[in-house]
Design an enzyme around this catalytic site. Structure first.
Site, short mmCIF file in Angstrom:
data_model
loop_
_atom_site.label_atom_id
_atom_site.label_comp_id
_atom_site.label_asym_id
_atom_site.label_seq_id
_atom_site.Cartn_x
_atom_site.Cartn_y
_atom_site.Cartn_z
N HIS A 115 -35.85 -40.88 -12.65
CA HIS A 115 -34.75 -41.78 -12.18
C HIS A 115 -35.04 -42.15 -10.77
CE1 HIS A 115 -32.02 -39.76 -15.54
NE2 HIS A 115 -33.06 -40.38 -16.02
N GLY A 130 -34.68 -36.51 -16.08
CA GLY A 130 -36.27 -36.66 -15.92
C GLY A 130 -36.87 -35.63 -16.92
N ASN A 131 -38.22 -36.01 -17.36
CA ASN A 131 -38.77 -35.09 -18.29
C ASN A 131 -40.52 -35.54 -18.20
OD1 ASN A 131 -38.14 -37.57 -20.17
ND2 ASN A 131 -36.34 -36.41 -20.13
N SER A 176 -34.57 -34.40 -24.41
CA SER A 176 -33.86 -35.22 -25.40
C SER A 176 -34.46 -36.47 -25.51
CB SER A 176 -32.15 -35.58 -24.97
OG SER A 176 -32.29 -36.01 -23.76
N GLU A 177 -35.46 -36.93 -24.58
CA GLU A 177 -36.17 -38.03 -24.67
C GLU A 177 -37.67 -37.99 -25.60
OE1 GLU A 177 -34.43 -40.26 -24.03
OE2 GLU A 177 -33.30 -39.88 -22.49
N GLY A 188 -32.19 -29.97 -20.30
CA GLY A 188 -30.75 -29.40 -19.75
C GLY A 188 -31.13 -28.38 -18.61
ZN LIG Z 1 -33.53 -40.36 -18.07
#
Ligand SMILES: [Zn+2]
Length: 217
Positions: free
Chosen positions: A101, A31-32, A79-80, A48
């Site tokens: 998620h 998640g972010n 990374s998203e 990370g």
């Molecule tokens: Zn994801």
């Protein structure tokens, strides 16, 4: 609308992350989250990190092109990042993006089922139709591309075989969208386990859509 400064927004990212993690809507480093600091700067969770260990000075400041402006040594933006930047680019009206998620909402896509918009009144009122975006490999441009055609008109999107994206004027609003989404998927799954789910009547669905559009503007 309350205007938050950077210090408050860093605290808010930690607060909302803990709520999301405590509800099992993300696990581990998944998640972010991101929030707009001003016209050109976005505060974003790093890649990370175990989310429950994240501290207020960990989120990274990037510009609209995704270049890092302020960040702790050794930390990179999520990374998203491209999916977040795409949402902000298309939606000047929002200040927060939340990717999670949620297990029940995601499980529906694995089972090949659409998101159940027609069964609970609060879904159509609060979220409207919830599209399912095609699968895109996490951390690649394909994921940002998958939301491109939906994000302009939707505050909640399911990412097939992956998770969810919710946006709002504030992080709390994006969180509320996520909670509603997952609760609807959970309730639908319970019904599905018991019997064939029965949708609301066409007449009621039309009425709820109208009410929802009025409320959401
Ligand atoms: Zn994801």
């Amino acid at each position: 609308m309350t205007v938050f400064n950077e210090y408050q927004l860093r605290q808010e990212i930690i607060r909302v992350t803990r709520i999301v993690a405590n509800q099992g809507l993300i696990r581990s480093s998944d998640g972010n989250l991101s929030v707009r600091l001003d016209e050109n700067r976005i505060l974003m969770t790093p890649s990370g990190l175990y989310k429950m260990s994240m501290e207020p000075d960990d989120p990274i400041v990037v510009n609209e092109q995704g270049e890092v402006l302020i960040g702790k040594p050794g930390l990179k933006p999520t990374s998203e990042i491209n999916m977040h930047l795409e949402a902000f680019r298309q939606r000047p009206d929002i200040n927060a993006v939340l990717h999670a998620h949620p297990p029940y909402a995601t499980a529906l896509t694995i089972a090949g089922l659409p998101f159940p918009t027609d069964y609970l009144p609060e879904v159509l009122i609060a979220l409207g139709d919830v599209p399912v975006a095609n699968y895109g490999t996490p951390g690649t441009p394909a994921l940002a591309e998958s939301i491109q055609k939906f994000i302009k008109d939707h505050n909640a999107i399911i990412l097939s075989h992956h998770g969810s994206l919710t946006v709002g004027e504030t992080l709390e609003e994006a969180l509320i969208g996520l909670e509603r989404l997952e609760h609807a998927a959970y309730t639908y799954s319970l019904a599905h386990n018991l019997s064939q789910p029965v949708p609301l009547s066409e007449e009621e669905l039309t009425h709820l859509r109208e009410v929802g559009e009025r409320i959401r503007g």
